[in-house]
Design a protein around this motif. Structure first.
Motif, PDB file in Angstrom:
ATOM      1  N   UNK A  96      -7.425  -1.761  -7.987  1.00 50.84           N
ATOM      2  CA  UNK A  96      -6.013  -1.482  -8.842  1.00 50.84           C
ATOM      3  C   UNK A  96      -5.184  -0.902  -7.667  1.00 50.84           C
ATOM      4  N   UNK A  97      -5.493  -0.224  -6.775  1.00 51.48           N
ATOM      5  CA  UNK A  97      -4.524   0.284  -5.720  1.00 51.48           C
ATOM      6  C   UNK A  97      -3.745  -0.571  -4.758  1.00 51.48           C
ATOM      7  N   UNK A  98      -4.656  -1.556  -4.632  1.00 49.45           N
ATOM      8  CA  UNK A  98      -4.054  -2.518  -3.559  1.00 49.45           C
ATOM      9  C   UNK A  98      -2.661  -2.868  -3.901  1.00 49.45           C
ATOM     10  N   UNK A  99      -2.312  -3.309  -5.074  1.00 51.59           N
ATOM     11  CA  UNK A  99      -0.976  -3.858  -5.136  1.00 51.59           C
ATOM     12  C   UNK A  99       0.185  -2.800  -5.080  1.00 51.59           C
ATOM     13  N   UNK A 100      -0.307  -1.621  -5.292  1.00 51.75           N
ATOM     14  CA  UNK A 100       0.525  -0.294  -4.912  1.00 51.75           C
ATOM     15  C   UNK A 100       1.374  -0.357  -3.689  1.00 51.75           C
ATOM     16  N   UNK A 101       0.243  -0.576  -2.667  1.00 45.89           N
ATOM     17  CA  UNK A 101       0.543  -0.445  -1.258  1.00 45.89           C
ATOM     18  C   UNK A 101       1.163  -1.725  -0.927  1.00 45.89           C
ATOM     19  N   UNK A 102       0.761  -2.886  -1.379  1.00 36.49           N
ATOM     20  CA  UNK A 102       1.146  -4.129  -0.858  1.00 36.49           C
ATOM     21  C   UNK A 102       2.599  -4.511  -1.401  1.00 36.49           C
ATOM     22  N   UNK A 103       3.196  -3.597  -2.354  1.00 38.63           N
ATOM     23  CA  UNK A 103       4.559  -3.755  -2.883  1.00 38.63           C
ATOM     24  C   UNK A 103       5.504  -3.194  -1.901  1.00 38.63           C
ATOM     25  N   UNK A 104       4.938  -2.271  -1.037  1.00 33.64           N
ATOM     26  CA  UNK A 104       6.079  -1.981   0.021  1.00 33.64           C
ATOM     27  C   UNK A 104       5.593  -2.447   1.445  1.00 33.64           C
ATOM     28  N   UNK A 105       4.221  -2.660   1.750  1.00 29.28           N
ATOM     29  CA  UNK A 105       3.700  -3.126   2.978  1.00 29.28           C
ATOM     30  C   UNK A 105       2.843  -4.269   2.627  1.00 29.28           C
ATOM     31  N   UNK A 106       3.535  -5.432   2.573  1.00 28.09           N
ATOM     32  CA  UNK A 106       2.802  -6.743   2.272  1.00 28.09           C
ATOM     33  C   UNK A 106       1.586  -6.991   3.282  1.00 28.09           C
ATOM     34  N   UNK A 107       1.818  -6.612   4.510  1.00 31.38           N
ATOM     35  CA  UNK A 107       0.685  -7.038   5.508  1.00 31.38           C
ATOM     36  C   UNK A 107      -0.121  -5.836   5.730  1.00 31.38           C
ATOM     37  N   UNK A 160       8.353   3.688   0.818  1.00 29.86           N
ATOM     38  CA  UNK A 160       6.911   3.707   1.754  1.00 29.86           C
ATOM     39  C   UNK A 160       5.989   4.814   1.398  1.00 29.86           C
ATOM     40  N   UNK A 161       6.696   6.126   1.749  1.00 30.78           N
ATOM     41  CA  UNK A 161       6.004   7.499   1.585  1.00 30.78           C
ATOM     42  C   UNK A 161       5.434   7.456   0.112  1.00 30.78           C
ATOM     43  N   UNK A 162       6.261   7.421  -1.037  1.00 34.95           N
ATOM     44  CA  UNK A 162       5.840   7.261  -2.351  1.00 34.95           C
ATOM     45  C   UNK A 162       4.851   6.463  -2.710  1.00 34.95           C
ATOM     46  N   UNK A 163       4.611   5.020  -2.251  1.00 36.71           N
ATOM     47  CA  UNK A 163       3.700   4.332  -2.420  1.00 36.71           C
ATOM     48  C   UNK A 163       2.425   4.742  -1.654  1.00 36.71           C
ATOM     49  N   UNK A 164       2.525   5.201  -0.398  1.00 42.29           N
ATOM     50  CA  UNK A 164       1.435   5.625   0.324  1.00 42.29           C
ATOM     51  C   UNK A 164       0.736   6.760  -0.488  1.00 42.29           C
ATOM     52  N   UNK A 165       1.415   7.649  -0.942  1.00 44.55           N
ATOM     53  CA  UNK A 165       0.851   8.840  -1.746  1.00 44.55           C
ATOM     54  C   UNK A 165       0.334   8.276  -2.827  1.00 44.55           C
ATOM     55  N   UNK A 166       0.661   7.491  -3.633  1.00 43.44           N
ATOM     56  CA  UNK A 166       0.226   6.658  -4.933  1.00 43.44           C
ATOM     57  C   UNK A 166      -1.265   6.026  -4.530  1.00 43.44           C
ATOM     58  N   UNK A 167      -0.953   5.129  -3.404  1.00 40.98           N
ATOM     59  CA  UNK A 167      -2.360   4.599  -2.992  1.00 40.98           C
ATOM     60  C   UNK A 167      -3.335   5.490  -2.640  1.00 40.98           C
ATOM     61  N   UNK A 168      -3.194   6.545  -1.749  1.00 37.96           N
ATOM     62  CA  UNK A 168      -4.147   7.567  -1.277  1.00 37.96           C
ATOM     63  C   UNK A 168      -4.635   8.245  -2.601  1.00 37.96           C
ATOM     64  N   UNK A 169      -3.980   8.853  -3.357  1.00 39.39           N
ATOM     65  CA  UNK A 169      -4.293   9.235  -4.471  1.00 39.39           C
ATOM     66  C   UNK A 169      -5.188   8.372  -5.454  1.00 39.39           C
ATOM     67  N   UNK A 170      -5.093   7.213  -5.536  1.00 40.41           N
ATOM     68  CA  UNK A 170      -5.680   6.172  -6.481  1.00 40.41           C
ATOM     69  C   UNK A 170      -6.998   5.919  -5.794  1.00 40.41           C
ATOM     70  N   UNK A 171      -7.309   6.161  -4.592  1.00 39.25           N
ATOM     71  CA  UNK A 171      -8.458   5.863  -3.940  1.00 39.25           C
ATOM     72  C   UNK A 171      -9.247   7.041  -3.619  1.00 39.25           C
ATOM     73  N   UNK A 172      -9.107   8.133  -4.203  1.00 41.99           N
ATOM     74  CA  UNK A 172      -9.835   9.407  -3.977  1.00 41.99           C
ATOM     75  C   UNK A 172     -11.183   9.478  -4.860  1.00 41.99           C
ATOM     76  N   UNK A 173     -11.078   8.373  -6.096  1.00 45.22           N
ATOM     77  CA  UNK A 173     -12.130   8.565  -7.025  1.00 45.22           C
ATOM     78  C   UNK A 173     -13.480   7.948  -6.662  1.00 45.22           C
ATOM     79  N   UNK A 174     -14.675   8.545  -6.556  1.00 45.49           N
ATOM     80  CA  UNK A 174     -15.902   7.883  -6.410  1.00 45.49           C
ATOM     81  C   UNK A 174     -16.425   7.283  -7.589  1.00 45.49           C
ATOM     82  N   UNK A 175     -15.900   8.066  -8.726  1.00 47.48           N
ATOM     83  CA  UNK A 175     -16.456   7.566 -10.153  1.00 47.48           C
ATOM     84  C   UNK A 175     -15.336   6.917 -10.955  1.00 47.48           C
ATOM     85  N   UNK A 176     -14.518   7.739 -11.438  1.00 48.23           N
ATOM     86  CA  UNK A 176     -13.605   7.316 -12.590  1.00 48.23           C
ATOM     87  C   UNK A 176     -12.312   7.726 -12.076  1.00 48.23           C
TER      88      UNK A 176
END
Length: 117
Positions: A3-14, A94-110
């Protein structure tokens, strides 16, 4: 992570996006920011142990087993439940996308994403 991958790829495709080693099959839940207390109360009632974190709601004050963090402070931490509140407000570019990506990947369960109307 998927779910988080497209968030970061939108600003950093590589971007070198890791693949999650966890395979829980638990879908991301989306809802209204008005439901924050209900989401937390339901999770706490169903889980006698574990930690939750609300990310992105500066007005929310942590409580027993629930922390409150700004998006930029979540890096490197993991929680059983992560509730993002208005993640589009985490910033732009980039900064906002990175913050969203990092926040989205902090969950181990839900992961729950809540937005204001």
């Amino acid at each position: 992570m998927a779910e988080a991958e497209p968030v970061i790829r939108a600003v950093l495709p590589d971007a070198n996006v890791p693949v999650s080693i966890r395979r829980g099959g638990v879908p991301v839940v989306r809802g209204s920011a008005a439901d924050l207390d209900t989401v937390l109360d339901d999770w706490l009632a169903a889980h006698a142990e574990g930690m939750a974190c609300v990310i992105g709601d500066p007005a929310f004050r942590g409580r027993s087993r629930v922390r409150s963090l700004a998006p930029e402070l979540a890096k490197g931490l993991e929680f059983d439940l992560v509730v993002l509140v208005d993640p589009q407000g985490f910033g732009e570019g980039v900064e906002g996308a990175v913050d969203r990506y990092v926040a989205m990947t902090r969950a181990t369960g839900r992961l729950v994403i809540l937005t204001s109307p």
